[in-house]
Design an enzyme around this catalytic site. Sequence first.
Site, mmCIF file in Angstrom:
data_model
loop_
_atom_site.group_PDB
_atom_site.id
_atom_site.type_symbol
_atom_site.label_atom_id
_atom_site.label_comp_id
_atom_site.label_asym_id
_atom_site.label_seq_id
_atom_site.Cartn_x
_atom_site.Cartn_y
_atom_site.Cartn_z
ATOM 1 N N ILE A 168 0.828 -1.208 0.000
ATOM 2 C CA ILE A 168 0.000 0.000 0.000
ATOM 3 C C ILE A 168 0.866 1.264 0.000
ATOM 4 C CG2 ILE A 168 -0.253 0.392 2.505
ATOM 5 C CD1 ILE A 168 -3.303 0.511 2.004
ATOM 6 N N GLY B 43 12.179 -2.344 11.945
ATOM 7 C CA GLY B 43 11.133 -1.782 11.089
ATOM 8 C C GLY B 43 9.958 -2.688 10.787
ATOM 9 N N HIS C 129 6.266 -11.465 5.936
ATOM 10 C CA HIS C 129 6.080 -10.994 4.567
ATOM 11 C C HIS C 129 7.434 -10.667 3.968
ATOM 12 C CE1 HIS C 129 5.603 -7.689 7.446
ATOM 13 N NE2 HIS C 129 6.221 -6.916 6.557
HETATM 14 P P1 DGP Z 1 7.068 -4.034 7.504
HETATM 15 O O1 DGP Z 1 7.342 -2.617 7.949
HETATM 16 O O2 DGP Z 1 8.286 -4.773 6.997
HETATM 17 O O3 DGP Z 1 6.304 -4.787 8.571
HETATM 18 O O4 DGP Z 1 6.108 -3.892 6.240
HETATM 19 C C1 DGP Z 1 4.723 -3.815 6.323
HETATM 20 C C2 DGP Z 1 4.276 -3.326 4.975
HETATM 21 O O5 DGP Z 1 2.887 -3.585 4.868
HETATM 22 C C3 DGP Z 1 4.459 -1.828 4.746
HETATM 23 O O6 DGP Z 1 5.377 -1.630 3.671
HETATM 24 C C4 DGP Z 1 3.082 -1.318 4.374
HETATM 25 C C5 DGP Z 1 2.306 -2.581 4.085
HETATM 26 N N1 DGP Z 1 0.907 -2.523 4.462
HETATM 27 C C6 DGP Z 1 0.430 -2.224 5.686
HETATM 28 N N2 DGP Z 1 -0.914 -2.298 5.687
HETATM 29 C C7 DGP Z 1 -1.271 -2.688 4.430
HETATM 30 C C8 DGP Z 1 -2.533 -2.947 3.813
HETATM 31 O O7 DGP Z 1 -3.617 -2.871 4.424
HETATM 32 N N3 DGP Z 1 -2.505 -3.300 2.501
HETATM 33 C C9 DGP Z 1 -1.334 -3.410 1.809
HETATM 34 N N4 DGP Z 1 -1.426 -3.752 0.513
HETATM 35 N N5 DGP Z 1 -0.131 -3.192 2.353
HETATM 36 C C10 DGP Z 1 -0.108 -2.823 3.665
#
Ligand code: DGP
Length: 114
Positions: free
Chosen positions: A33, A93, A100
């Site tokens: 996102i 972070g 993921h």
């Molecule tokens: P990290 O900081 O490594 O835990 O990455 C989490 C990632 O998840 C961050 O880059 C933004 C993404 N993210 C968070 N919420 C959502 C969501 O609701 N949808 C999508 N597509 N990505 C999300």
Amino acid sequence: MTSADCLFCKIVAGEIPATLVAETADTVAFRDINAQAPTHVLVIPREHHRDIAAMAAADPCLTGRLAADAAAVAAQDGLTGFRLVFNTGAEVGQSVFHVHGHVLGGREFRWPPG
Ligand code: DGP
């Protein structure tokens, strides 16, 4: 195995929308996102594991399949090189505690990362 309060389990279940780019029996891949590069896809296991260390300890075969699925996503986006990042722990972070892999590519990257 799912976690009731987990955002990414809800994406796997289709309860929260996401832009899916690939699905296998084991993994789901969708666009981040908050994209940090032309390609920024998150590849996650359908099963809930809090981070890559926990998943690798619990299921090394699934961990390997996730890596292969990440490479397939990069190829699907036409990337010849890509970065695969697993933030592991809040102090480096990680903000979502369902493992993921960030598949990043399509621009120049620097090393070491910040
Ligand atoms: P990290 O900081 O490594 O835990 O990455 C989490 C990632 O998840 C961050 O880059 C933004 C993404 N993210 C968070 N919420 C959502 C969501 O609701 N949808 C999508 N597509 N990505 C999300």
